[in-house]
Motif scaffolding. Structure first.
Motif, PDB file in Angstrom:
ATOM      1  N   LEU A 162       0.966  -1.146  -0.007  1.00  0.00           N
ATOM      2  CA  LEU A 162       0.018   0.055   0.192  1.00  0.00           C
ATOM      3  C   LEU A 162       0.970   1.205   0.100  1.00  0.00           C
ATOM      4  O   LEU A 162       1.567   1.449   0.824  1.00  0.00           O
ATOM      5  N   MET A 163       0.507   2.083  -1.061  1.00  0.00           N
ATOM      6  CA  MET A 163       1.305   3.170  -0.788  1.00  0.00           C
ATOM      7  C   MET A 163       0.550   4.659  -0.964  1.00  0.00           C
ATOM      8  O   MET A 163      -0.558   4.552  -1.159  1.00  0.00           O
ATOM      9  N   VAL A 164       1.302   5.592  -0.452  1.00  0.00           N
ATOM     10  CA  VAL A 164       0.473   7.040  -0.470  1.00  0.00           C
ATOM     11  C   VAL A 164       1.613   7.749  -1.010  1.00  0.00           C
ATOM     12  O   VAL A 164       2.740   7.844  -0.906  1.00  0.00           O
ATOM     13  N   LYS A 165       1.237   9.245  -1.672  1.00  0.00           N
ATOM     14  CA  LYS A 165       1.955  10.275  -1.896  1.00  0.00           C
ATOM     15  C   LYS A 165       1.994  11.067  -0.747  1.00  0.00           C
ATOM     16  O   LYS A 165       1.035  11.572   0.159  1.00  0.00           O
ATOM     17  N   PRO A 166       3.261  11.561   0.019  1.00  0.00           N
ATOM     18  CA  PRO A 166       3.313  12.683   1.171  1.00  0.00           C
ATOM     19  C   PRO A 166       2.439  13.857   1.009  1.00  0.00           C
ATOM     20  O   PRO A 166       1.609  14.047   1.910  1.00  0.00           O
ATOM     21  N   GLU A 167       2.189  14.208  -0.113  1.00  0.00           N
ATOM     22  CA  GLU A 167       1.320  15.397  -0.383  1.00  0.00           C
ATOM     23  C   GLU A 167      -0.300  15.058  -0.117  1.00  0.00           C
ATOM     24  O   GLU A 167      -0.968  15.877   0.120  1.00  0.00           O
TER      25      GLU A 167
ATOM     26  N   LEU B  23      -4.804   6.142  -1.285  1.00  0.00           N
ATOM     27  CA  LEU B  23      -4.043   4.926  -1.330  1.00  0.00           C
ATOM     28  C   LEU B  23      -3.822   4.325  -2.802  1.00  0.00           C
ATOM     29  O   LEU B  23      -4.903   4.713  -3.487  1.00  0.00           O
ATOM     30  N   SER B  24      -2.788   3.868  -2.934  1.00  0.00           N
ATOM     31  CA  SER B  24      -2.601   3.190  -4.211  1.00  0.00           C
ATOM     32  C   SER B  24      -1.822   1.752  -3.893  1.00  0.00           C
ATOM     33  O   SER B  24      -1.306   1.734  -3.092  1.00  0.00           O
ATOM     34  N   PHE B  25      -1.632   0.976  -5.070  1.00  0.00           N
ATOM     35  CA  PHE B  25      -1.068  -0.219  -4.794  1.00  0.00           C
ATOM     36  C   PHE B  25       0.028  -0.427  -5.855  1.00  0.00           C
ATOM     37  O   PHE B  25       0.284   0.031  -6.812  1.00  0.00           O
ATOM     38  N   ALA B  26       1.002  -1.297  -5.245  1.00  0.00           N
ATOM     39  CA  ALA B  26       2.239  -1.680  -5.849  1.00  0.00           C
ATOM     40  C   ALA B  26       2.188  -3.253  -5.752  1.00  0.00           C
ATOM     41  O   ALA B  26       2.551  -3.795  -4.627  1.00  0.00           O
ATOM     42  N   PHE B  27       1.659  -3.767  -6.966  1.00  0.00           N
ATOM     43  CA  PHE B  27       1.495  -5.317  -7.150  1.00  0.00           C
ATOM     44  C   PHE B  27       2.834  -5.849  -7.146  1.00  0.00           C
ATOM     45  O   PHE B  27       3.829  -5.635  -7.671  1.00  0.00           O
TER      46      PHE B  27
ATOM     47  N   LYS C 254       9.590   7.520  -7.085  1.00  0.00           N
ATOM     48  CA  LYS C 254       8.289   7.999  -7.906  1.00  0.00           C
ATOM     49  C   LYS C 254       7.522   9.066  -6.902  1.00  0.00           C
ATOM     50  O   LYS C 254       6.613   9.646  -7.107  1.00  0.00           O
ATOM     51  N   GLY C 255       8.128   9.168  -5.618  1.00  0.00           N
ATOM     52  CA  GLY C 255       7.647   9.883  -4.739  1.00  0.00           C
ATOM     53  C   GLY C 255       6.598   9.316  -3.930  1.00  0.00           C
ATOM     54  O   GLY C 255       5.746   9.993  -3.141  1.00  0.00           O
ATOM     55  N   LEU C 256       6.320   8.273  -3.977  1.00  0.00           N
ATOM     56  CA  LEU C 256       5.676   7.421  -3.017  1.00  0.00           C
ATOM     57  C   LEU C 256       6.168   6.837  -1.661  1.00  0.00           C
ATOM     58  O   LEU C 256       7.240   6.576  -1.664  1.00  0.00           O
ATOM     59  N   ARG C 257       5.198   6.617  -0.846  1.00  0.00           N
ATOM     60  CA  ARG C 257       5.789   6.206   0.533  1.00  0.00           C
ATOM     61  C   ARG C 257       5.117   5.038   0.930  1.00  0.00           C
ATOM     62  O   ARG C 257       3.615   4.913   0.689  1.00  0.00           O
ATOM     63  N   HIS C 258       5.473   3.858   1.353  1.00  0.00           N
ATOM     64  CA  HIS C 258       4.815   2.536   1.982  1.00  0.00           C
ATOM     65  C   HIS C 258       4.184   2.737   3.152  1.00  0.00           C
ATOM     66  O   HIS C 258       4.835   3.284   4.074  1.00  0.00           O
TER      67      HIS C 258
END
Length: 148
Positions: free
Chosen positions: A34-39, A44-48, A76-80
């Motif tokens: 599960l990922m999010v952008k800090p801003e 939520l978004s997914f990294a399969f 890519k600027g995403l955080r787990h």
């Protein structure tokens, strides 16, 4: 107070398509990060990732693949913020193995393929035993009809 999270509709569709195909193929589970952008820390978004389990109805994530995915997502600027997996049959609840293997205070989304229902959990240990808390999750279209 626990924050609520948003699952963009197009991400939900991606999750459902992959989970449904795995269910129909051989009752496999899908899994990933599960990922999010800090801003936008609530979206939520997914990294399969590949499920390395050798049995149906289980998931197993390779540590090296998880580390590589975290690094690539970070570029890519995403955080787990947690994990996700699907249940080809059964409710969107964390089982005993899921609870034990989820890092403390992280999120874990479980997707019930049959009911088309995602549920979000946080694993905490307020005392001696691990406890799961249901976290509010809303599948939502963006105001312009596209995923955010």
């Amino acid at each position: 107070r626990m924050r609520s999270f948003i699952l963009p509709y197009l991400e939900f569709r991606r999750l459902h398509r992959r989970a449904y195909r795995a269910q129909q193929r051989d009752h496999d589970e899908i899994c990933g990060l599960l990922m999010v952008k800090p801003e936008r820390p609530r979206i939520l978004s997914f990294a399969f990732l590949r499920n390395h389990a050798h049995r149906s109805g289980r998931f197993e994530i390779d540590e090296l693949e998880m580390t590589a995915s975290k690094r690539a997502s970070g570029r890519k600027g995403l955080r787990h913020v947690g994990l996700f997996h699907s249940h080809p049959v059964g409710f969107a609840a964390l089982g005993a193995r899921d609870k034990a293997s989820t890092p403390l205070n992280s999120l874990h989304l479980v997707y019930d393929v049959c009911a088309r229902e995602p549920k979000l959990w946080r694993v905490v240990r307020p005392k001696a035993r691990r406890k799961v808390i249901n976290v509010a999750l809303k599948v939502q279209r963006s105001p312009n009809g596209k995923a955010r």
